[in-house]
Every structure is written in C-alpha cells, then in structure tokens.
Design a protein around this motif. Structure first.
Motif, PDB file in Angstrom:
ATOM      1  N   GLU A 141     -13.967   7.733  -3.753  1.00 32.07           N
ATOM      2  CA  GLU A 141     -13.059   7.339  -4.828  1.00 32.07           C
ATOM      3  C   GLU A 141     -11.611   7.363  -4.373  1.00 32.07           C
ATOM      4  O   GLU A 141     -10.816   6.500  -4.727  1.00 32.07           O
ATOM      5  N   LEU A 142     -11.283   8.379  -3.579  1.00 28.79           N
ATOM      6  CA  LEU A 142      -9.886   8.553  -3.167  1.00 28.79           C
ATOM      7  C   LEU A 142      -9.475   7.569  -2.071  1.00 28.79           C
ATOM      8  O   LEU A 142      -8.289   7.341  -1.862  1.00 28.79           O
ATOM      9  N   ARG A 143     -10.428   6.998  -1.408  1.00 29.02           N
ATOM     10  CA  ARG A 143     -10.125   6.069  -0.309  1.00 29.02           C
ATOM     11  C   ARG A 143      -9.326   4.870  -0.820  1.00 29.02           C
ATOM     12  O   ARG A 143      -8.489   4.300  -0.111  1.00 29.02           O
ATOM     13  N   TYR A 144      -9.537   4.478  -2.052  1.00 33.68           N
ATOM     14  CA  TYR A 144      -8.885   3.300  -2.613  1.00 33.68           C
ATOM     15  C   TYR A 144      -7.620   3.640  -3.392  1.00 33.68           C
ATOM     16  O   TYR A 144      -7.012   2.753  -3.982  1.00 33.68           O
ATOM     17  N   ALA A 145      -7.215   4.879  -3.394  1.00 38.09           N
ATOM     18  CA  ALA A 145      -5.992   5.261  -4.098  1.00 38.09           C
ATOM     19  C   ALA A 145      -4.794   4.723  -3.335  1.00 38.09           C
ATOM     20  O   ALA A 145      -4.775   4.679  -2.107  1.00 38.09           O
ATOM     21  N   GLU A 146      -3.777   4.302  -4.100  1.00 39.33           N
ATOM     22  CA  GLU A 146      -2.591   3.732  -3.483  1.00 39.33           C
ATOM     23  C   GLU A 146      -1.779   4.785  -2.741  1.00 39.33           C
ATOM     24  O   GLU A 146      -1.307   4.533  -1.644  1.00 39.33           O
ATOM     25  N   SER A 147      -1.622   5.971  -3.389  1.00 43.11           N
ATOM     26  CA  SER A 147      -0.831   7.042  -2.756  1.00 43.11           C
ATOM     27  C   SER A 147      -1.166   8.364  -3.429  1.00 43.11           C
ATOM     28  O   SER A 147      -1.853   8.403  -4.448  1.00 43.11           O
ATOM     29  N   VAL A 148      -0.625   9.407  -2.903  1.00 35.96           N
ATOM     30  CA  VAL A 148      -0.821  10.738  -3.479  1.00 35.96           C
ATOM     31  C   VAL A 148      -0.108  10.822  -4.820  1.00 35.96           C
ATOM     32  O   VAL A 148      -0.604  11.445  -5.762  1.00 35.96           O
ATOM     33  N   ASP A 149       1.018  10.142  -4.951  1.00 38.40           N
ATOM     34  CA  ASP A 149       1.746  10.137  -6.224  1.00 38.40           C
ATOM     35  C   ASP A 149       0.892   9.503  -7.327  1.00 38.40           C
ATOM     36  O   ASP A 149       0.870   9.990  -8.464  1.00 38.40           O
ATOM     37  N   PHE A 150       0.181   8.441  -6.984  1.00 41.04           N
ATOM     38  CA  PHE A 150      -0.696   7.788  -7.946  1.00 41.04           C
ATOM     39  C   PHE A 150      -1.772   8.768  -8.431  1.00 41.04           C
ATOM     40  O   PHE A 150      -2.042   8.876  -9.619  1.00 41.04           O
ATOM     41  N   LEU A 151      -2.377   9.504  -7.510  1.00 46.57           N
ATOM     42  CA  LEU A 151      -3.396  10.491  -7.859  1.00 46.57           C
ATOM     43  C   LEU A 151      -2.806  11.614  -8.716  1.00 46.57           C
ATOM     44  O   LEU A 151      -3.453  12.096  -9.654  1.00 46.57           O
ATOM     45  N   GLU A 152      -1.611  12.006  -8.433  1.00 42.76           N
ATOM     46  CA  GLU A 152      -0.922  13.053  -9.203  1.00 42.76           C
ATOM     47  C   GLU A 152      -0.707  12.591 -10.634  1.00 42.76           C
ATOM     48  O   GLU A 152      -0.910  13.356 -11.568  1.00 42.76           O
ATOM     49  N   ARG A 153      -0.313  11.341 -10.818  1.00 47.05           N
ATOM     50  CA  ARG A 153      -0.106  10.802 -12.164  1.00 47.05           C
ATOM     51  C   ARG A 153      -1.415  10.754 -12.942  1.00 47.05           C
ATOM     52  O   ARG A 153      -1.464  11.089 -14.120  1.00 47.05           O
ATOM     53  N   LEU A 154      -2.499  10.411 -12.258  1.00 41.56           N
ATOM     54  CA  LEU A 154      -3.804  10.377 -12.916  1.00 41.56           C
ATOM     55  C   LEU A 154      -4.217  11.782 -13.365  1.00 41.56           C
ATOM     56  O   LEU A 154      -4.763  11.953 -14.458  1.00 41.56           O
ATOM     57  N   ARG A 155      -3.959  12.751 -12.537  1.00 42.42           N
ATOM     58  CA  ARG A 155      -4.303  14.134 -12.884  1.00 42.42           C
ATOM     59  C   ARG A 155      -3.495  14.600 -14.079  1.00 42.42           C
ATOM     60  O   ARG A 155      -4.006  15.231 -15.000  1.00 42.42           O
ATOM     61  N   ARG A 156      -2.206  14.267 -14.135  1.00 41.14           N
ATOM     62  CA  ARG A 156      -1.345  14.667 -15.252  1.00 41.14           C
ATOM     63  C   ARG A 156      -1.769  13.995 -16.551  1.00 41.14           C
ATOM     64  O   ARG A 156      -1.635  14.552 -17.621  1.00 41.14           O
ATOM     65  N   GLU A 157      -2.277  12.832 -16.470  1.00 37.21           N
ATOM     66  CA  GLU A 157      -2.710  12.113 -17.660  1.00 37.21           C
ATOM     67  C   GLU A 157      -4.075  12.573 -18.130  1.00 37.21           C
ATOM     68  O   GLU A 157      -4.562  12.145 -19.166  1.00 37.21           O
ATOM     69  N   GLY A 158      -4.731  13.451 -17.380  1.00 38.33           N
ATOM     70  CA  GLY A 158      -5.986  14.042 -17.812  1.00 38.33           C
ATOM     71  C   GLY A 158      -7.219  13.258 -17.404  1.00 38.33           C
ATOM     72  O   GLY A 158      -8.292  13.479 -17.938  1.00 38.33           O
ATOM     73  N   LEU A 159      -7.077  12.392 -16.432  1.00 42.42           N
ATOM     74  CA  LEU A 159      -8.217  11.612 -15.982  1.00 42.42           C
ATOM     75  C   LEU A 159      -9.294  12.504 -15.347  1.00 42.42           C
ATOM     76  O   LEU A 159     -10.471  12.246 -15.487  1.00 42.42           O
ATOM     77  N   PHE A 160      -8.826  13.583 -14.707  1.00 40.19           N
ATOM     78  CA  PHE A 160      -9.771  14.494 -14.053  1.00 40.19           C
ATOM     79  C   PHE A 160      -9.960  15.740 -14.908  1.00 40.19           C
ATOM     80  O   PHE A 160     -10.253  16.809 -14.418  1.00 40.19           O
ATOM     81  N   ALA A 161      -9.852  15.634 -16.192  1.00 44.39           N
ATOM     82  CA  ALA A 161      -9.818  16.787 -17.109  1.00 44.39           C
ATOM     83  C   ALA A 161     -11.047  17.661 -17.035  1.00 44.39           C
ATOM     84  O   ALA A 161     -10.939  18.869 -17.069  1.00 44.39           O
ATOM     85  N   GLY A 162     -12.208  17.140 -16.922  1.00 48.33           N
ATOM     86  CA  GLY A 162     -13.428  17.968 -16.925  1.00 48.33           C
ATOM     87  C   GLY A 162     -13.629  18.730 -15.626  1.00 48.33           C
ATOM     88  O   GLY A 162     -14.500  19.587 -15.528  1.00 48.33           O
ATOM     89  N   GLY A 164     -11.219  20.522 -13.849  1.00 50.52           N
ATOM     90  CA  GLY A 164     -10.251  21.595 -13.584  1.00 50.52           C
ATOM     91  C   GLY A 164      -8.974  21.044 -12.981  1.00 50.52           C
ATOM     92  O   GLY A 164      -8.915  19.923 -12.502  1.00 50.52           O
ATOM     93  N   GLU A 165      -7.961  21.861 -12.972  1.00 45.84           N
ATOM     94  CA  GLU A 165      -6.649  21.459 -12.476  1.00 45.84           C
ATOM     95  C   GLU A 165      -6.641  21.231 -10.961  1.00 45.84           C
ATOM     96  O   GLU A 165      -5.920  20.426 -10.462  1.00 45.84           O
ATOM     97  N   ASP A 166      -7.436  22.024 -10.248  1.00 43.29           N
ATOM     98  CA  ASP A 166      -7.395  21.952  -8.793  1.00 43.29           C
ATOM     99  C   ASP A 166      -8.485  21.058  -8.221  1.00 43.29           C
ATOM    100  O   ASP A 166      -8.893  21.212  -7.096  1.00 43.29           O
ATOM    101  N   ALA A 167      -8.952  20.110  -9.012  1.00 43.92           N
ATOM    102  CA  ALA A 167     -10.031  19.242  -8.549  1.00 43.92           C
ATOM    103  C   ALA A 167      -9.585  18.393  -7.381  1.00 43.92           C
ATOM    104  O   ALA A 167     -10.390  18.003  -6.556  1.00 43.92           O
ATOM    105  N   ILE A 168      -8.340  18.053  -7.330  1.00 39.69           N
ATOM    106  CA  ILE A 168      -7.852  17.228  -6.209  1.00 39.69           C
ATOM    107  C   ILE A 168      -6.766  17.992  -5.493  1.00 39.69           C
ATOM    108  O   ILE A 168      -5.953  18.631  -6.025  1.00 39.69           O
TER     109      ILE A 168
END
Length: 168
Positions: A141-162, A164-168
């Motif tokens: 899944e992470l291979r297609y991420a644009e950048s680490v900032d993009f992943l950080e924004r997804l985490r803040r928006e609760g995309l990885f909510a189930g 935990g906070e340290d999932a990525i």
C-alpha cells in the motif's frame, strides 16, 4: 607573699611537691617551691604528708619474684601466643575463603553480563524487524504513496484509525 591554694591549684601543687621530693624539678622550679614552702603553712603540711608516705613506702620490703612466678608468667605468655596464632590462622582461612567466594561472584557476574550483552547484540536484527513490522505489513500500500507528508495527512484525518496511532 603568701600564695593560697585554689581547688585547681591543689592538684598541680601536689604534682610539683612529688616532683620536688623525687628531685625531678629544674633549679628554677625547685627554688620557686622552696620559696613557697617558706611562706605557706598549708604547702608545708602537704609536703610533710607526702614525705611521710614516702618514708612508709621505703620501709616496705621489696618482694622478689620466685622461679615459680617466672615460670607461670612465661606459661601464660606462651598460652596467649598460641591463642593468637590460632586466631590468626582462623582469620587467614576466613580471608582466603572470602576472597575465593568474591572471585566466584565476580566471575558469575561477568558471565551474566557477557550473556546479556551477547544476547542483546544477537537480537538486534530481530528488534529492528519488530520495529519496522507495521511498515512491512503495508509495504504494498505504501509503495504508491506520493510522500511521507501525504501519509502523515492520511493518518491525521483518521484513515488508519482502527490500527492505532503508531500504525505507520
């Protein structure tokens, strides 16, 4: 001039009079005591008492130690020396045992510390893998991420909510 005895002066005077009777005083001190004796009746009485005691001591017969006394004294000294030698041997044995035990404890502590250090070093790759496990699980899944900032924004928006906070 008549010198008076004070409570503190009495002990010192007696010491000086004893030294005077023994002939132990220097000339200046002896002259001072003689001058005091000439004018002080209490000092004269004290000297007379001390002189009487000296005379009585001279009248006592002097006991000569006999051979039995010397033999028993030497035996007592020998027994005491034997006890001291035994105690020194016991102390030497105890010291040797303590040094041996201390060395054993030091060796055991070194072995435990060496084992723990080796275990820590040998398990370092596994610890790193466990730390990286969340990323490894999502590598596809992470291979297609644009950048680490993009992943950080997804985490803040609760995309990885189930997950935990340290999932990525």
């Amino acid at each position: 001039m008549n010198e008076r005895n004070t409570p503190n002066d009495s002990g010192i005077l007696e010491e000086e009079l004893v030294a005077y009777l023994d002939g132990e005083l220097p000339d200046a001190e002896r002259a001072r005591i003689e001058k005091r004796l000439a004018s002080d009746a209490a000092c004269q009485r004290k000297l007379a008492q001390l002189q009487k005691a000296w005379d009585l001591l001279d009248m006592l017969s002097k006991a000569e130690p006999d051979a039995e006394f010397a033999r028993s004294t030497v035996e007592m000294v020998a027994i005491q020396q034997e006890k001291e030698v035994e105690q020194l041997q016991v102390n030497a044995h105890r010291t040797k045992w303590l040094m041996f035990a201390g060395g054993g404890v030091a060796i055991a502590a070194s072995l435990v510390a060496g084992f723990m250090l080796a275990s820590y070093q040998l398990n370092a790759p596994e610890r790193q893998l466990l730390q990286d496990l969340p990323v490894i699980q999502r590598v596809d899944e992470l291979r297609y991420a644009e950048s680490v900032d993009f992943l950080e924004r997804l985490r803040r928006e609760g995309l990885f909510a189930g997950e935990g906070e340290d999932a990525i």
